[in-house]
Design a protein around this motif. Sequence first.
Motif, short mmCIF file in Angstrom:
data_model
loop_
_atom_site.label_atom_id
_atom_site.label_comp_id
_atom_site.label_asym_id
_atom_site.label_seq_id
_atom_site.Cartn_x
_atom_site.Cartn_y
_atom_site.Cartn_z
N UNK A 1 50.01 -88.94 -29.88
CA UNK A 1 48.79 -88.62 -30.61
C UNK A 1 48.95 -89.00 -32.08
N UNK A 2 47.80 -89.13 -32.74
CA UNK A 2 47.76 -89.31 -34.18
C UNK A 2 47.13 -88.07 -34.79
N UNK A 3 47.46 -87.78 -36.05
CA UNK A 3 46.91 -86.59 -36.69
C UNK A 3 46.85 -86.80 -38.19
N UNK B 1 53.96 -80.75 -37.84
CA UNK B 1 54.62 -81.73 -36.98
C UNK B 1 53.87 -81.78 -35.65
N UNK B 2 53.95 -82.95 -35.04
CA UNK B 2 53.21 -83.20 -33.80
C UNK B 2 54.21 -83.52 -32.70
N UNK B 3 54.44 -82.56 -31.79
CA UNK B 3 55.34 -82.77 -30.67
C UNK B 3 54.58 -83.38 -29.50
N UNK B 4 55.21 -83.41 -28.35
CA UNK B 4 54.58 -84.05 -27.18
C UNK B 4 53.32 -83.31 -26.76
N UNK B 5 53.39 -81.98 -26.65
CA UNK B 5 52.22 -81.20 -26.21
C UNK B 5 51.91 -80.04 -27.14
N UNK B 6 52.57 -79.95 -28.27
CA UNK B 6 52.41 -78.82 -29.17
C UNK B 6 52.34 -79.31 -30.61
N UNK B 7 51.52 -78.64 -31.42
CA UNK B 7 51.47 -78.90 -32.86
C UNK B 7 51.93 -77.64 -33.58
N UNK C 1 59.86 -79.00 -39.33
CA UNK C 1 60.11 -80.42 -39.08
C UNK C 1 60.43 -80.60 -37.60
N UNK C 2 60.10 -81.76 -37.06
CA UNK C 2 60.41 -81.99 -35.66
C UNK C 2 59.72 -83.22 -35.12
N UNK C 3 60.05 -83.57 -33.87
CA UNK C 3 59.43 -84.68 -33.17
C UNK C 3 59.74 -84.58 -31.69
N UNK C 4 58.92 -85.23 -30.87
CA UNK C 4 59.05 -85.27 -29.42
C UNK C 4 59.05 -83.86 -28.84
N UNK C 5 60.20 -83.28 -28.55
CA UNK C 5 60.25 -81.95 -27.94
C UNK C 5 61.11 -80.95 -28.73
#
Length: 745
Positions: free
Chosen positions: A275-277, A346-352, A396-400
Motif C-alpha cells: 500500500x501507499x500512504x 509505519x505501514x506494515x503488511x496488514x496493519x498501520x 518504526x517498522x516494515x513488512x511484519x
Amino acid sequence: MDEKTVPNGLTTMSILDLPVDILLLIFPHLDATSFLHLSSTCKALHNADFVNDAAYWSTLVRTTFRVPNQPTAQHDGKRWQKLYKRLLTQSRIYTWGDNDKACLGHSYDTPGSMAHLGPPRARRVNALRRRHISWPAEMQGTEDLGVVSDVQCGGWSTTMLTAKGGLHTVGVLDGLQFDQRRPPFMQTPAMQPTALKYPPGFVQPHERNDPSTAIWQFSAGRAHVLGLSDNGRIWSWQNIELAALHVKFLNHDTKEDGSAAGRGTVHKVVAGWNKSAAVIEGTGIVLWDPLQRGHDDAAIEDAVLVLESAVVPTTGYRRPKGKKARHTEYTDPSMAETVGQVENFVLLEHVLLFSTDIGKIFAAQIFWSDHEQRVAEPVEITISDAENEAFATDVQGSFRSFAIFTRDGTVLTSNQDRLMDLLRNHQAPENLFTRIPALQHRGVISVAFGDYHFHALHSSGYITSYGNEPQACGALGLGGHADPEGRLRGIRYQGIGGDGRLVPHAYTEGRRVWFEEEKRDWIKFLTAGGVDAEEASQRMRMALGTPDVRCQGEVSEWIEQQGRDWEAKFGLKSEEDDELGAYFALSVTAAGWHSGALVLVNEDLAAKVQAACEVRDPSLPAAEAEPEEPEAAAAEDASSSLLSNAVSTAVDYGRWFLGLAPYNVPAPQPHGGRNATTGHANNHRAEQIHVPRDYGNSPREGYKYVWASEHFPRLRLSNGVEMPGEVPFDEWRYPRPEFDLDAGL
C-alpha cells in the motif's frame, strides 16, 4: 553591556539584552558561518547552550542536505553540528546481503575473473559467494551523485536521495512485474545508480532544482517508491525505466504551493509492503493502492487520479500553533488529550501504526479487497507497566515487524502476528513486546527491519545486527558462511541452505557491523587458527564445531569486545576532536534479504588506523620489504596463485574447523620462528605461495599485521570450564557480560 543614553535621548541596548526566545528566533535565519561568528563575539553567546543549539543545527542539516528527521536524536545539537561539518565530503553508501537483481549496486565480477577458474561446481560456489555479500561494501558508481542524504532498501532495490533532491536507484523496483516487450520479460536490473525519471515537460533533477521535482522526503516500499517534492507534490514510481506518476485524489484535496502548513498540506509519504500512504493536513492518514504505469501508456500522461482510498480514523487532528491560535474544523479540541497529533507512522503488511505528540501509540487493521477498502478504528497500544508511565517518542517498522521508542531510552520490538490478537480481541497478549538488552538505553536512533533480520542504529554512529539470515545471504553484515568468519561473530548455520541464526549471547551487547577492512583480516586470521592452528585445534572445535552454543557465544562476545573502540585500541582516538571516528553511520536501512547504510568516512583517520595495524616483516631484508605497486601486486595475485589459493583455502578451512591438520597448508609459524619439521628458518616467499593473501596475517608483501603472532583465543567460560590449550588464558577487554540467553527470543 548596560543600557546607554545617546544625545538624542534614545536608549541603546546590546544583543544580550534581548530575551533568549528572541535570539532563538534569529538563529534559524543565519547560515553556519554567520552563526558561528555571532556566537564567538562574547562569552555569553559562546556557551554550549547557544553554540550547540539543537534546533538550529538539526534544521540546518535537514534543510541543507535533506537528511530525514530523527526524532530520538533531534535534541542532540552537538551531534548535528558534527554531522554538518562532515556531510559535505564524507558521505558513502555501503550495502550488504543478497545481491539478487543487483539490488546492492555491486558488480558480480571479482578481480582476476575467478568465476572462469576451476570446475563447474567451483564456479557455482564462487558465483554464490559474489551474490551473497557478507561484509559491508561501498556501492559502485556513486561518485558523481554528490552528497547522499538518505538511503532506503526496497524488496529488490536500493534507492538514494541526494542533497539536490534527486532519487537514484539500483536493482529493480518490482521484481515480480512482467514486461512482455523482451526476454526475460521482467524489469531489467539497473547495475549502476540510475536517476528516477519524470514525465516529459517536467524538470529533471540533474538539469536544475525545481520545487515540483526536487524530492524533500521519500519512502521505498517493497515494490514501489513514493517521493514528496519541495512544493508538496506526491510522485510514485514502480519501474526504474518508466517516468513517475503524479498522485492526485478524487476525494481529498492537496496543496502544491510549497507551504509548510495549512489544509491539504502533505507532511509525509510512506510506501509499504502493498500500500501507499500519506499524512494530509485536514484529512489524516490516507491509504491507496500503488500506482502502475505500463509501457503502452501515453508518454504525455503525468498524473493519475486515485479513485479508491481510505482514511485512518482519528488521525486528522492538528494541534494549533501559537498562543492565539484557535481550533479549526480539523483541530477538534476533544482529540487533543485522547489521541493527539500524528507525529510518525509505519505501514506494515496488514496493519498501520502511528505515534502521537502526547506519547501514545495506536494500531489499526487494514481491510482491503474488491468489495471494501477501509481501515478499522485505531486501538491504543499500552506500553506502560505497573511502575512506570512510558511516553512513546517514535514508531518504526516494515513488512511484519516494528519497534516502539520511549522517552527513557527503552526500545520495544514486536511483530504483526502478536499485534493481531490485540486488534481482534482488544486484549494485549503477555508476550506482545520483546525487550532486547542490547537495545535498552543504548542510544538507539532507529531500527530497520528486513524479512528475517534487523539492524539498530546507535547515536554513537555504530550499527548492531539481530535476527536470521536465510541461506547465509550475509544480511547481518557480520561475515559469511563460505568464509567462516561469521561463526566467530556468533552466527550458527544449519540446514542444507545454510540458514544463519545469531547465538542468544549476541542479544546482550549486540554484534556490531564492521566497516574497517583490517578488522576483517584480523578475524580471518583467527578463523584460520591464529599463529598455531594445530595448537588451537581443540579450542576451535569446541567454539565452532559442537552443538553446545555456550562456547561459541562467549568466544564471539570476546571477539566483539576486541573489535570495539578499534581506534582507541591503537591510540588514535584522541587525535580526532569530533569524536565521530573513522566510520560514523548516519542511517541504516533493510528490506528483504539485504541492508544498507549511509556512512560518514574520515579517510585520513581510517588510513592512520590501517597504518597502525601494520609493521614491517622482520624476516625480510629492509630493501626487500618495500611495498609493491598496487597493479603489480594485483597481477601477481591473479596470475600466480589465485586458483591454488581458492581451492586450498576451502579445503583447509574445513579441516581446521574440525581440529584436523590442513591438507596443503602448513600451520603458520611466528615471525622469525623455525619450522617444527625441518628446524630451518621460515621462508617468507615460499609461505606466500601456499598461504592465501586473505589469510589475515599480512596486508601486503613485506608487511605483517601486529596480530600476526597471536593465537586463537583461550577463555575461562562463565560456567567454570577452561578451554584447552598450551597458551595463557586471554583476558576480557571489558567485564564479561551477564548473559541473558532468553533475550531476543
